[in-house]
Scaffold this active site. Structure first.
Site: not given
Length: 474
Positions: A165, A364
């Protein structure tokens, strides 16, 4: 209705080093350690990462449980601040090497496909003091660290990722002051984002040079894609939504797969004198070094509309849009996030249509819930809400694969409940419950559901009512 996935499909979980390992035998702090030491009140119940899930000492137990649940893939990260003792000389921590090698070897011995990520929001404090991602010297030090990792663990790890991220350190640390170093400066945030992509691309270049004769070795980046839906189909709302996508999705997705930044984004930055410091050689490195596989974290979408009021104050992305709260949104009351599984299908379609059906997987996806102890039944947590969450997301992912999306797997955040930034252990995400006092692990009902589904040849069934419910949410 039967929902089937191929036998080679990855079903697994993900975590990170700084959120699971604890501080044992770690020589250097990262910025999250510093944040906790300086402001423990920022973290729920003042719980920090000093012990976390004690994975440093209990990883063998966790791996046994993964095998028991039949999971076939797992992602974690190496801590830069654990592996390297001296960032200038690249002196390594021998204890860290022993820990990671045994950790990875045990996973390999259980036939669990491992992806190792190199950076998960954990800038070493010593390097943050030099400017962190604002400083291109740190970019080159990251590449040296990554090279060490490839050399030390490349025989045990086939799948690697550069960053988890990467938009978050820019967004949370340099725009909205959610994370350390608590800076709010859009121009600095743009430079941090650019330098991160540069570090990524330089690392990809080294990786492909080192492993050019091993086609089993792949490198990725983990992007948290949050597609933005406009309030209406009016031109001004669609434009606002597009700008949100440029800032928070396409600014990273395009360079890692296409090798270039979106033209619209570059024009917007140029119009506001926000272009980062860069040169032709750097842009050439970005252009020529793309990933092999894309990892996608998905939790919730964004929603936006054109501004109703004139923007004022220091320049921020919100100059071009306002957040829109969809009245029909389902909200996780514990986390405050929208639950909208259909977006997984939209992500798959975007990758298929606009990125040449690039190979990817969900790295995720999960549901955080506070106070799970109240759902105990027969000695284990009956987290049916998490099972329902997983089933609905897998329904839309399966639908995307049926439409020829090149998706290779689905990983849940997380295996054992792990520590998280401000959240600490407030909201639990794991398939396995963690008792913070004893560090005892107990498999939740969701873990047993995953085991049953995998043992059933990666298949589960949905009722007609469930399918109708999923399809009815537009």
């Amino acid at each position: 209705m039967k929902i089937n996935f191929d036998k080679s499909f990855w079903f697994g979980t993900s975590t990170s080093g700084p959120q699971s390992e604890g501080w044992k035998n770690k020589k250097n702090d990262n910025i999250m350690d510093t944040w906790f030491k300086e402001r423990p009140e920022d973290f729920f119940d003042k719980i920090g990462p000093n012990i976390a899930s004690n994975v440093y000492s209990q990883y063998d137990e966790d791996i046994q449980m993964m095998a028991k649940i039949k999971l076939n893939s797992f992602r974690t990260s190496i801590q830069w601040s654990r592996l390297i003792n001296n960032f200038d000389t690249q002196e390594i921590n021998i204890d860290a090497v022993k820990f990671y090698r045994d950790y990875f070897e045990q996973l390999r011995n259980k036939n669990i496909t491992l992806m190792v990520n190199l950076y998960h929001f954990d800038m070493p404090q010593i390097l943050q003091d030099r400017g962190g991602w604002e400083n291109k010297e740190v970019v080159d030090l990251f590449v040296k660290y990554a090279t060490k990792c490839f050399e030390l663990f490349g025989d045990l790890v086939d799948y690697w990722a550069t960053f988890n991220e990467p938009v978050v350190p820019a967004e949370a640390g340099y725009l909205y002051k959610w994370h350390y170093p608590f800076i709010s400066d859009l121009k600095k945030a743009v430079q941090v984002g650019y330098n991160t992509i540069l570090a990524h691309s330089k690392t990809v270049k080294v990786f492909h040079e080192l492993f050019k004769n091993d086609l089993n070795k792949k490198i990725s980046i983990i992007l948290n894609l949050t597609p933005c839906y406009p309030k209406t189909n009016k031109e001004e709302d669609v434009k606002a939504s597009h700008i949100v996508d440029l800032f928070f999705n396409k600014s990273f997705l395009d360079p890692v797969i296409k090798g270039k930044f979106p033209i619209d984004f570059v024009k917007l930055l140029k119009s506001e004198n926000l272009l980062p410091e860069c040169n032709r050689d750097e842009l050439k490195i970005i252009r020529e070094n793309i990933i092999d596989i894309l990892a996608v974290n998905y939790y919730q979408p964004r929603r936006a509309k054109a501004r109703d009021t004139q923007f004022s104050g220091p320049l921020m992305p919100e100059k071009w849009f306002e957040t829109y709260n969809w009245p029909e949104a389902r909200i996780n009351p514990y986390r405050g996030w929208e639950i909208y599984p259909r977006t997984i299908y939209d992500i798959a379609k975007d990758i298929k249509d606009n990125y040449n059906n690039f190979p990817w997987f969900i790295s995720e996806n999960g549901m955080g819930v506070q106070g799970e102890e109240k759902f105990v039944k027969n000695g284990i947590i009956n987290d049916q809400y998490r099972i329902d969450f997983i089933k609905e997301h897998l329904y839309w992912l399966n639908k995307a694969i049926a439409d020829n999306s090149n998706c290779l797997g689905y990983q849940i955040w997380t295996f054992v409940d792990c520590w998280s930034w401000n959240n600490a252990y407030k909201n639990r995400y794991g398939l396995v419950y963690l008792d913070l006092e004893t560090q005892k692990r107990i498999i939740k009902e969701s873990g047993y559901w995953m085991k049953k589904m995998i043992e059933n040849n990666n298949m589960f069934e949905l009722t007609n009512e469930e399918v109708e419910k999923y399809e009815s949410i537009k």
